[in-house]
Scaffold this active site. Structure first.
Site, PDB file in Angstrom:
ATOM      1  N   TYR A   1      24.188  64.820   8.763  1.00  0.00           N
ATOM      2  CA  TYR A   1      24.001  63.445   8.294  1.00  0.00           C
ATOM      3  C   TYR A   1      22.563  62.952   8.448  1.00  0.00           C
ATOM      4  O   TYR A   1      22.227  61.865   7.974  1.00  0.00           O
ATOM      5  CB  TYR A   1      24.916  62.490   9.070  1.00  0.00           C
ATOM      6  CG  TYR A   1      26.386  62.767   8.886  1.00  0.00           C
ATOM      7  CD1 TYR A   1      27.012  62.504   7.670  1.00  0.00           C
ATOM      8  CD2 TYR A   1      27.150  63.294   9.923  1.00  0.00           C
ATOM      9  CE1 TYR A   1      28.366  62.757   7.494  1.00  0.00           C
ATOM     10  CE2 TYR A   1      28.507  63.554   9.761  1.00  0.00           C
ATOM     11  CZ  TYR A   1      29.105  63.285   8.544  1.00  0.00           C
ATOM     12  OH  TYR A   1      30.444  63.537   8.371  1.00  0.00           O
TER      13      TYR A   1
ATOM     14  N   HIS B   1      22.814  56.747   4.618  1.00  0.00           N
ATOM     15  CA  HIS B   1      23.469  55.907   5.621  1.00  0.00           C
ATOM     16  C   HIS B   1      22.713  55.910   6.950  1.00  0.00           C
ATOM     17  O   HIS B   1      22.990  55.075   7.816  1.00  0.00           O
ATOM     18  CB  HIS B   1      24.893  56.415   5.844  1.00  0.00           C
ATOM     19  CG  HIS B   1      25.947  55.347   5.827  1.00  0.00           C
ATOM     20  ND1 HIS B   1      25.718  54.040   5.432  1.00  0.00           N
ATOM     21  CD2 HIS B   1      27.271  55.388   6.177  1.00  0.00           C
ATOM     22  CE1 HIS B   1      26.844  53.346   5.526  1.00  0.00           C
ATOM     23  NE2 HIS B   1      27.790  54.132   5.974  1.00  0.00           N
TER      24      HIS B   1
END
EC number: 3.1.1.29
Length: 207
Positions: free
Chosen positions: A15, A20
């Site tokens: 990630y 995000h």
């Protein structure tokens, strides 16, 4: 005065470079600026650093709970150090702004952002500050979940990094509580260079 700077994101290398995680990128940049290292703190469910700035303690936090449980980390640290909601700045990705845009605001709704939703619940208040980093919108609501968990294109990533660098110039004002000045610094960007005037043509000279 901002005592707690929080960047939102998801833990793990898969990630690390996704949209995000723009809040994590901002905190990483601030940690470099302050020459501090974020280290795991199990009591606060995140990576934390503490610095002394003009005689005041400042905390940097990256929750490691995954986005939807960010409030668990923020609430634990804020309660322990008796930090009030208005002394918290949460840095997060913002779908409604294009890459390169960044805005500061206090309070308001979570706007469907699950990290903010959980922070609302854990702090028992929406009266904290947010720094919203534009990541753009995919165009359709059904594509949002996939969009935020993808890496931005290189040109978009550069625009996001530029907005982070620009907004970081205001962090001393944020820390000192000069929020009007911080807002002005963050919301003011250099205007584009004016295009050179077209040379007059023979036709235009004729009137």
């Amino acid at each position: 005065m901002i005592k707690l700077f929080v960047g939102l994101g998801n833990p793990g290398p898969e990630y690390e470079d996704t949209r995000h995680n723009a809040g994590f990128w901002w905190i990483d940049a601030l940690a470099r600026e302050l020459k501090v290292q974020l280290v795991p703190e199990r009591s606060y469910f995140g990576l934390m650093a503490r610095a002394s700035v003009r005689g005041e303690n400042v905390w940097l936090l990256q929750p490691q709970t995954f986005m939807n449980l960010s409030g668990k980390s923020v609430g634990a640290l804020a309660r322990f150090f008796k930090i009030q909601p208005e002394e918290v700045l949460v840095v997060h990705d913002e779908l409604d702004f294009e890459p390169g845009q960044v805005k500061l605001k206090r309070g308001g709704s979570h706007g469907g952002h699950n990290g903010l939703r959980d922070i609302h619940a854990q702090l028992g208040s929406a009266d904290y500050w947010r720094l919203r980093i534009g990541i753009g919108h995919p165009g359709h609501k059904a594509e949002v979940a996939n969009w935020v968990l993808k890496k931005p294109a290189p040109d978009q990533r550069q625009l996001i990094e530029d907005s982070i660098a620009h907004s970081l110039k205001a962090w001393p004002e944020l820390q000192a509580g000069n929020m009007d000045k911080a807002t002005l610094l963050i919301h003011t960007t250099k205007p584009p260079r004016p295009k050179p005037a077209r040379p007059a043509t023979a036709e235009s000279d004729k009137g």
